[in-house]
Design a protein around this motif. Sequence first.
Motif, short mmCIF file in Angstrom:
data_model
loop_
_atom_site.label_atom_id
_atom_site.label_comp_id
_atom_site.label_asym_id
_atom_site.label_seq_id
_atom_site.Cartn_x
_atom_site.Cartn_y
_atom_site.Cartn_z
N ASP A 118 0.85 -1.19 0.00
CA ASP A 118 0.00 0.00 0.00
C ASP A 118 0.89 1.25 0.00
O ASP A 118 1.66 1.45 0.95
N ALA A 163 0.29 4.12 0.79
CA ALA A 163 0.03 4.98 1.95
C ALA A 163 0.95 4.64 3.12
O ALA A 163 1.15 5.46 4.02
N LYS A 164 1.54 3.45 3.09
CA LYS A 164 2.42 3.03 4.19
C LYS A 164 3.90 3.28 3.90
O LYS A 164 4.75 2.96 4.72
N ARG A 166 7.27 11.90 0.61
CA ARG A 166 6.26 11.16 -0.14
C ARG A 166 5.75 11.93 -1.36
O ARG A 166 5.08 11.36 -2.22
N ARG A 219 0.07 7.63 -4.15
CA ARG A 219 0.24 7.67 -2.68
C ARG A 219 -0.79 6.83 -1.94
O ARG A 219 -0.73 6.72 -0.72
N THR A 220 -1.73 6.28 -2.68
CA THR A 220 -2.74 5.42 -2.08
C THR A 220 -3.06 4.27 -3.04
O THR A 220 -2.69 4.31 -4.22
N GLN A 226 -8.76 -0.31 3.13
CA GLN A 226 -7.81 0.69 3.62
C GLN A 226 -7.74 1.90 2.70
O GLN A 226 -7.13 2.92 3.03
#
Length: 557
Positions: free
Chosen positions: A221, A223-224, A517, A523-524, A545
Amino acid sequence: MSDLSRREADRPSRLARAAAVGGTSGKLCPAERVIQLLAAIIEPGDRVAIEGDNQKQADFLASALASVDPARVHDLHMVQSVLALPDHLAVFERGIATRLDFAYAGPQSRRLAELVASNALKIGAIHTYLELYARVLVDLTPQVALVVADKADRDGNLYTGPNTEDTPTLIEAAAFRGGIVVAQVNEIVDHLPRVDVPGDWVDIVIPSPQSYRIDPLFTRDPAKIRNENVLMAMMAIAAVYEPYEVRRLNHGIGYATAAIELILPTFAAQRGLKGKIARHFVLNPHPTLIPAIEAGFVDNVYCFGSELGMERYVSNHADVFPIGADGSLRSNRALAQVAGQYACDLFIGGTLQIDAQGNSSTATKGRITGFGGAPNMGADPRGRRHDSPAWLRAGREAGESLRGRKLVVQMVQTHQPNGAPSFVERLDAFDLAASAGFALPPIMIYGDDVTHVITERGVANLLRCRSMQEREAALRVVAGDTEFGRRQSPDAGDGLRRGGIVMFPEDLGIDVATATRDWLAARTINDLVTASGGLYAPPAKFRAQAVKPNATTVTRA
């Protein structure tokens, strides 16, 4: 009588017992008779190969094998790539099996260590994938192979779909040396989209009540991904990809390598590297590779297996992935291991521990994890004879006069997510070897194969080191604020930097403050869906998520 002769002599009687199991018709056996079938064809002491890949699992057959009567079936020698399911260890807990040869046990690594410690099983060896496949063809050939496929017809022809993985290798090893092949399939059809394994090689087909289990192990992911991962990715491109002109490569799975994939269309493009680096991958279809594909960075990807949710995207990119006439991916884990070892100039992955000699391992206290494919791809293939700019330059830096070198890069933060230091004076693998009775410690990648180590602190170019003392000093410099790193004098890095052995971000023209980032092309998870044109269908746990997209979509050039 030789082992092969015995198996060929046993084969008719085993098949006769299988035919006597009630409800069977031709090669088809009903799911409700599977336990009786396995008890009929497997004999005490047999070697049994059960397909458990990184992703797809012969889970119905694994459950059935763990349910046979140990008074009838016992002392089995299990041969398998991956221990992923509780049932893979239940056969040892119930006394059905006693010996194991395998390659990877990530999900079951703690329980495996406990069973070894209690003498419930004996490990023959922890293999690399390619090593295990080789031995299956030579001295670990199974009497019975339990495999999994997507579809079958009534003649036993198999269609594996995008997740071929180990299936052909295991079947061929057994079928041509008197073994019995049993295939679990999702459905029986009249006409297959394509034939991946001919029915002459398959003895019994069992339609499973449920589709086989498959895990999205190669999805990360975005986002992580943290700023530290982005910084390390930027250093990898600036210190390795760019100067060595790396075009053919394999990535491990992790947030640092996912960050590399996601900054190719941004950071690498800004440095003018499109068309010059990262064009040919040996890789599962990582979703985080989508923006780079859409930006025209990637020419082609050869795959070990598929990835859940990537099926439509992959099928729509026959220009990049190996797609059959049926419109789906053809993967092959054994061939991909060969490609990753011999056709790639770079392997870049991660680990849990690195020692002062640069040896690395994922075996830690209380866990027998195994290796998977990292040692195959993270080793210098001394049989290689073709050249490339990356291979030749690495050889020159290492002082080689007659051959090049493969680039083997370990990316690891100085501390693991649980706070444990990544750099240690002594690998836990040595203690594990002593407690488990291994002849040698289970080292994943040997230090003399490692060419670069990248942390959030900087890059150690071990090719340029001319002594073990110099290598150790370089590793301690990039180990940062750890006990291992603090054993080096504060000014030790100055001389190493002047020699180009150690490079900090500023030496590579990277401003740490800008390593954020913001460089990520997605980013997701939703950003990846958008970049794919809606073709990527994230698995449920990732959809839960997902948040609204907040990154610029990268279009295909």
